[in-house]
Write an enzyme that holds these catalytic residues in place. Sequence first.
Site, PDB file in Angstrom:
ATOM      1  N   LYS A 160       0.924  -1.054   0.188  1.00 27.13           N
ATOM      2  CA  LYS A 160       0.036   0.014   0.084  1.00 27.13           C
ATOM      3  C   LYS A 160       0.894   1.230   0.061  1.00 27.13           C
ATOM      4  O   LYS A 160       1.972   1.005   0.417  1.00 27.13           O
ATOM      5  CB  LYS A 160      -0.903  -0.009   1.397  1.00 27.13           C
ATOM      6  CG  LYS A 160      -2.274   1.052   1.059  1.00 27.13           C
ATOM      7  CD  LYS A 160      -3.374  -0.093   0.401  1.00 27.13           C
ATOM      8  CE  LYS A 160      -4.472   0.785   0.455  1.00 27.13           C
ATOM      9  NZ  LYS A 160      -5.643   0.037  -0.056  1.00 27.13           N
TER      10      LYS A 160
HETATM   11  N1  GLU Z   1      -7.140   0.221  -3.159  1.00 26.38           N
HETATM   12  C1  GLU Z   1      -7.987  -1.021  -3.394  1.00 26.38           C
HETATM   13  C2  GLU Z   1      -8.050  -1.595  -2.155  1.00 26.38           C
HETATM   14  O1  GLU Z   1      -8.075  -1.161  -1.033  1.00 26.38           O
HETATM   15  C3  GLU Z   1      -7.491  -1.513  -4.824  1.00 26.38           C
HETATM   16  C4  GLU Z   1      -6.245  -2.104  -4.605  1.00 26.38           C
HETATM   17  C5  GLU Z   1      -5.787  -2.645  -6.046  1.00 26.38           C
HETATM   18  O2  GLU Z   1      -6.619  -2.896  -7.010  1.00 26.38           O
HETATM   19  O3  GLU Z   1      -4.549  -2.987  -6.355  1.00 26.38           O
HETATM   20  O4  GLU Z   1      -8.293  -2.783  -2.173  1.00 26.38           O
END
Ligand code: GLU
Length: 478
Positions: free
Chosen positions: A109
Amino acid sequence: MATNGNGEPSFRQSVDLMFNRAVSRMNLSPGLEEKIRVCNSTYTVRFGVRLRGKIETFTGYRSVHSEHMEPVKGGIRYALSVNQDEVEALAALMTYKCALVETPFGGSKGGLCIDPRQWDEHELEQITRRFAYELIKRSLIHPAQNVPAPDMGTGEREMAWIADQFARMNTTEINAKACVTGKPPHAGGIQGRVEATGRGVQYALREFFRHPDDMKAARLSGTLEGKRVIVQGLGNVGYHAAKFISEEDGAIITAIIERDGALVDEKGLNVEDVRQWIVKTGSVKGYAGATFVADGARVLENACDILIPAAMEGVVHMGNAANIKAPLIIEAANGPITFGGDEILRKKGTLIIPDMYANAGGVTVSYFEWVKNLSHIRFGRMQRRAEEGRSRILVEELERLSADQGLGWQLAPDFKEKFLQGSDELALVRSGLDDTMRTAYQAIREVWHSRNDVEDLRVAAYIVAISRVATSYQSKGL
Ligand code: GLU
């Protein structure tokens, strides 16, 4: 123990405590539990961008929780509240989420401490490109190693800038587009990615309502039709989830909670109208045809059948959990219920469909986009017309038989239209997402129902996810 200011553990500790509840019911080899729980690395960068005549310094993070599979995956968030603890908690959730829905990624993240509304588009592009440059330099953005996506405060536009920045820095990389997902369709994105997380929430609810035993545990029965729903946060996720379940499944949205207050209407709000109002005015205030409540957080406690927290972490906590009346909560946001809040709700008998499953639609469709980028071809391009051709042969043969034999059969026009339509990319994406959400739910409920020591869906989801991560580590020789 560090707290979030309300005497509760921090977000990352809350995720770890939930993890601990699950592993205490598992039989992992010694040390493996610790290896899976810890965050592998967090990179912090402070960079300057010359804006409005002076140098502005920004702080950003990219955290990698687990590399048991690569690339690692997870969004990039733009918010002033971004901090290392939050990014690490969200990276851990990505590891479990990816394992649960069988997307072949580790968890990561990123975040940038910024209020995106303070900057115009051109400035945001400069900031995003500079942040991306810092991450690309260290392979923290890379099609084979680390693939970001949108999260709170970012969207297609930012992902297109990141993809372009990567392509500029890697001019001969044929898979450059796969370095990030959530791009707009014209820049290598996939149909249905923007709606994906909300669509996944809808598919998760539909799957839940296919299981009478599970509904009974939430003191509910019937279908989504007529269920009274409160949605907190009408951003990308909340908006799509609320729109789809109200327009397609007959759910009644009785309240929408936003940062500056809530709208309440027991007869049901029109989600599209409210969204248009917010887009136009930047607020829910002044929306005609609904009651405005200034203290939005109180509305979380209103009576309803389903509560959908779709904004951010920690909104249901030890201070308000006891007052929540919804018998079913589906966590469309990441970490909306704290560990302490979760304990209180569980004792009360509230059923919670956990975040790592409920909001996995986004990363699922990101996976499809990444595969599309690596295969350099749109889904359905080869087979769509062939499929239509086969269906046409069947329809024409039926019509011929009917005419020859004087049977007078008439195929209903809408049957003919639907049957003759080959699947385009959007249809295939939705089909893949639906299948993923059903399969993952079934894996979780199987653990929930088959074990006496598993009392809720969250522990069951952690057990499914952690055992998959453990298997993967074991086959790596750990
Ligand atoms: N930010 C989104 C989540 O928390 C998508 C993550 C992604 O598609 O890699 O799942």
